[in-house]
Motif scaffolding. Sequence first.
Motif, PDB file in Angstrom:
ATOM      1  N   GLY A 273      33.600  51.513  39.615  1.00 47.47           N
ATOM      2  CA  GLY A 273      35.039  51.359  39.506  1.00 47.47           C
ATOM      3  C   GLY A 273      35.721  51.175  40.842  1.00 47.47           C
ATOM      4  O   GLY A 273      35.157  50.626  41.781  1.00 47.47           O
ATOM      5  N   GLY A 274      36.952  51.651  40.920  1.00 41.46           N
ATOM      6  CA  GLY A 274      37.766  51.420  42.106  1.00 41.46           C
ATOM      7  C   GLY A 274      38.692  50.234  41.876  1.00 41.46           C
ATOM      8  O   GLY A 274      39.123  49.961  40.742  1.00 41.46           O
ATOM      9  N   PHE A 275      38.961  49.498  42.940  1.00 39.02           N
ATOM     10  CA  PHE A 275      39.903  48.384  42.863  1.00 39.02           C
ATOM     11  C   PHE A 275      39.414  47.208  43.699  1.00 39.02           C
ATOM     12  O   PHE A 275      38.726  47.389  44.703  1.00 39.02           O
ATOM     13  CB  PHE A 275      41.285  48.801  43.395  1.00 39.02           C
ATOM     14  N   TYR A 276      39.791  46.014  43.265  1.00 39.69           N
ATOM     15  CA  TYR A 276      39.655  44.821  44.092  1.00 39.69           C
ATOM     16  C   TYR A 276      40.995  44.581  44.782  1.00 39.69           C
ATOM     17  O   TYR A 276      42.056  44.664  44.144  1.00 39.69           O
ATOM     18  CB  TYR A 276      39.319  43.590  43.258  1.00 39.69           C
ATOM     19  N   VAL A 277      40.947  44.260  46.064  1.00 39.60           N
ATOM     20  CA  VAL A 277      42.136  43.866  46.810  1.00 39.60           C
ATOM     21  C   VAL A 277      41.941  42.408  47.220  1.00 39.60           C
ATOM     22  O   VAL A 277      40.989  42.082  47.932  1.00 39.60           O
ATOM     23  CB  VAL A 277      42.358  44.747  48.048  1.00 39.60           C
ATOM     24  N   LEU A 278      42.824  41.541  46.743  1.00 47.80           N
ATOM     25  CA  LEU A 278      42.729  40.107  47.027  1.00 47.80           C
ATOM     26  C   LEU A 278      43.797  39.711  48.035  1.00 47.80           C
ATOM     27  O   LEU A 278      44.937  40.157  47.952  1.00 47.80           O
ATOM     28  CB  LEU A 278      42.913  39.287  45.752  1.00 47.80           C
ATOM     29  N   ASN A 279      43.406  38.875  48.977  1.00 48.55           N
ATOM     30  CA  ASN A 279      44.321  38.396  50.007  1.00 48.55           C
ATOM     31  C   ASN A 279      44.108  36.900  50.192  1.00 48.55           C
ATOM     32  O   ASN A 279      42.994  36.399  50.062  1.00 48.55           O
ATOM     33  CB  ASN A 279      44.059  39.130  51.321  1.00 48.55           C
ATOM     34  N   SER A 280      45.183  36.193  50.471  1.00 46.07           N
ATOM     35  CA  SER A 280      45.055  34.792  50.842  1.00 46.07           C
ATOM     36  C   SER A 280      46.231  34.402  51.709  1.00 46.07           C
ATOM     37  O   SER A 280      47.181  35.163  51.886  1.00 46.07           O
ATOM     38  CB  SER A 280      44.989  33.890  49.611  1.00 46.07           C
ATOM     39  N   GLU A 281      46.164  33.205  52.242  1.00 45.56           N
ATOM     40  CA  GLU A 281      47.251  32.632  53.029  1.00 45.56           C
ATOM     41  C   GLU A 281      47.089  31.115  52.963  1.00 45.56           C
ATOM     42  O   GLU A 281      45.996  30.605  52.721  1.00 45.56           O
ATOM     43  CB  GLU A 281      47.196  33.108  54.475  1.00 45.56           C
ATOM     44  N   PRO A 282      48.171  30.359  53.160  1.00 50.30           N
ATOM     45  CA  PRO A 282      48.039  28.902  53.177  1.00 50.30           C
ATOM     46  C   PRO A 282      47.067  28.451  54.261  1.00 50.30           C
ATOM     47  O   PRO A 282      47.069  28.983  55.366  1.00 50.30           O
ATOM     48  CB  PRO A 282      49.467  28.437  53.484  1.00 50.30           C
ATOM     49  N   GLY A 283      46.229  27.510  53.924  1.00 50.01           N
ATOM     50  CA  GLY A 283      45.279  27.010  54.903  1.00 50.01           C
ATOM     51  C   GLY A 283      44.127  27.953  55.180  1.00 50.01           C
ATOM     52  O   GLY A 283      43.468  27.854  56.222  1.00 50.01           O
ATOM     53  N   LEU A 284      43.872  28.873  54.264  1.00 47.94           N
ATOM     54  CA  LEU A 284      42.770  29.812  54.441  1.00 47.94           C
ATOM     55  C   LEU A 284      41.471  29.047  54.701  1.00 47.94           C
ATOM     56  O   LEU A 284      41.083  28.195  53.898  1.00 47.94           O
ATOM     57  CB  LEU A 284      42.611  30.667  53.190  1.00 47.94           C
ATOM     58  N   PRO A 285      40.788  29.314  55.823  1.00 48.21           N
ATOM     59  CA  PRO A 285      39.516  28.612  56.086  1.00 48.21           C
ATOM     60  C   PRO A 285      38.482  28.966  55.021  1.00 48.21           C
ATOM     61  O   PRO A 285      38.271  30.135  54.724  1.00 48.21           O
ATOM     62  CB  PRO A 285      39.105  29.145  57.459  1.00 48.21           C
ATOM     63  N   VAL A 286      37.859  27.964  54.447  1.00 53.85           N
ATOM     64  CA  VAL A 286      36.877  28.198  53.401  1.00 53.85           C
ATOM     65  C   VAL A 286      35.659  27.320  53.647  1.00 53.85           C
ATOM     66  O   VAL A 286      35.744  26.289  54.311  1.00 53.85           O
ATOM     67  CB  VAL A 286      37.456  27.889  52.005  1.00 53.85           C
ATOM     68  N   PRO A 287      34.514  27.723  53.124  1.00 48.90           N
ATOM     69  CA  PRO A 287      33.318  26.883  53.235  1.00 48.90           C
ATOM     70  C   PRO A 287      33.527  25.555  52.522  1.00 48.90           C
ATOM     71  O   PRO A 287      34.346  25.455  51.610  1.00 48.90           O
ATOM     72  CB  PRO A 287      32.238  27.720  52.536  1.00 48.90           C
ATOM     73  N   PRO A 288      32.789  24.516  52.916  1.00 48.01           N
ATOM     74  CA  PRO A 288      32.923  23.195  52.276  1.00 48.01           C
ATOM     75  C   PRO A 288      32.712  23.287  50.771  1.00 48.01           C
ATOM     76  O   PRO A 288      31.819  23.984  50.296  1.00 48.01           O
ATOM     77  CB  PRO A 288      31.819  22.370  52.942  1.00 48.01           C
ATOM     78  N   GLY A 289      33.562  22.600  50.035  1.00 45.01           N
ATOM     79  CA  GLY A 289      33.438  22.563  48.590  1.00 45.01           C
ATOM     80  C   GLY A 289      34.190  23.650  47.857  1.00 45.01           C
ATOM     81  O   GLY A 289      34.315  23.600  46.633  1.00 45.01           O
ATOM     82  N   GLN A 290      34.714  24.670  48.591  1.00 43.28           N
ATOM     83  CA  GLN A 290      35.489  25.714  47.937  1.00 43.28           C
ATOM     84  C   GLN A 290      36.975  25.396  48.024  1.00 43.28           C
ATOM     85  O   GLN A 290      37.418  24.732  48.955  1.00 43.28           O
ATOM     86  CB  GLN A 290      35.208  27.080  48.585  1.00 43.28           C
ATOM     87  N   PRO A 291      37.768  25.887  47.046  1.00 39.23           N
ATOM     88  CA  PRO A 291      39.208  25.615  47.074  1.00 39.23           C
ATOM     89  C   PRO A 291      39.898  26.358  48.204  1.00 39.23           C
ATOM     90  O   PRO A 291      39.384  27.351  48.723  1.00 39.23           O
ATOM     91  CB  PRO A 291      39.681  26.125  45.711  1.00 39.23           C
ATOM     92  N   GLY A 292      41.074  25.883  48.583  1.00 34.64           N
ATOM     93  CA  GLY A 292      41.819  26.462  49.678  1.00 34.64           C
ATOM     94  C   GLY A 292      42.640  27.665  49.272  1.00 34.64           C
ATOM     95  O   GLY A 292      42.654  28.078  48.117  1.00 34.64           O
ATOM     96  N   GLY A 293      43.362  28.232  50.234  1.00 35.15           N
ATOM     97  CA  GLY A 293      44.129  29.442  50.006  1.00 35.15           C
ATOM     98  C   GLY A 293      45.481  29.172  49.359  1.00 35.15           C
ATOM     99  O   GLY A 293      45.817  28.054  49.008  1.00 35.15           O
ATOM    100  N   THR A 294      46.257  30.234  49.199  1.00 34.85           N
ATOM    101  CA  THR A 294      47.556  30.150  48.537  1.00 34.85           C
ATOM    102  C   THR A 294      48.496  31.170  49.134  1.00 34.85           C
ATOM    103  O   THR A 294      48.068  32.171  49.695  1.00 34.85           O
ATOM    104  CB  THR A 294      47.415  30.403  47.027  1.00 34.85           C
ATOM    105  N   GLY A 295      49.802  30.933  48.999  1.00 31.74           N
ATOM    106  CA  GLY A 295      50.794  31.887  49.462  1.00 31.74           C
ATOM    107  C   GLY A 295      51.491  32.593  48.315  1.00 31.74           C
ATOM    108  O   GLY A 295      52.498  33.244  48.528  1.00 31.74           O
TER     109      GLY A 295
END
Length: 304
Positions: A273-295
């Motif tokens: 159990g516990g919690f997931y903490v999700l974070n993103s920002e515009p232009g989040l660097p990601v590996p090739p083929g993965q979708p980008g970040g969000t604000g």
Amino acid sequence: MGPDQASRKMQRRQFVRLSGTVGATGVLGLVAAGDASADGGPVPGAPPADAPGAPGTAPCPTPSQLCGYPTDTGGRYDLWDRVQVCEGTKTGPPFPQCLRTTPTYVILNGGSGSNHDYLLVPSCRISGIECPFIASASAPNYWLEAWNNAQPGQPGHVVYPHIGLGVNSADPAIRQQDQLHIHLAGIHSGIQTQLNNHDSTITNAPSNWRNQIVPIWGLTSTGAPAPRSYRVLHVANLNQNLFTLLRDSVVRPTGATMAAQILAVTPRLVGNGGFYVLNSEPGLPVPPGQPGGTGTVDFLLAYA
């Protein structure tokens, strides 16, 4: 209009339609200049962080351009006006959405009118995630209070299979209110499924959080798929200030700004159990083929 544009339009349904704008460059530039400094000295005295609504003295940030001024009113500060009316420090029409008023926050109905759309809004004048005070040692644990208030029997009880909490970035195209507010809502079931599938690769070490990027397919306001990437961390509980954790584990090490960040929290349904903490920002660097970040957190949360 593409999915992203439709989703951003959807932000406006959270609150009363408001006039007034703030330039994105001005907001983000101001935070970039002031993010690394202290907020100027909070009022001493930390409140208890146990039961919702526990009495105590509420520390607040020193008024500033970055955190806001108590005299701010109207337009993009409508939520701040509502807080003051709930507290009785400002005259105005009574708001039936004053569901709980405490020394450190108020609980309000969200804009959709559903039973899984509520807001926790600080009693202090705090512009949003860009205000350094919220990551300081004097700040209340707003995330724990939000979680507690979303439970059965509480005024912000989220009636949905699973709870999602979230805060948007300072981008004025996304955030329609310049008063900090945590959404108490549901989380789309598909998000939980994807987190479960990625669980074995999700870190519980804050020092690795900035590198733990997970592709998640969220939903726009029209229900269309919204592929994005998020940094995901597993925490055992919400006893620590997540704003501080974000600042120290992601923002400072990467040279980013708090203003560009979103945060979302949802229960971890597997393992211990516990919690997931999700974070993103515009232009989040990601590996090739993965979708980008969000604000925006609205790809993750279910309101109506």
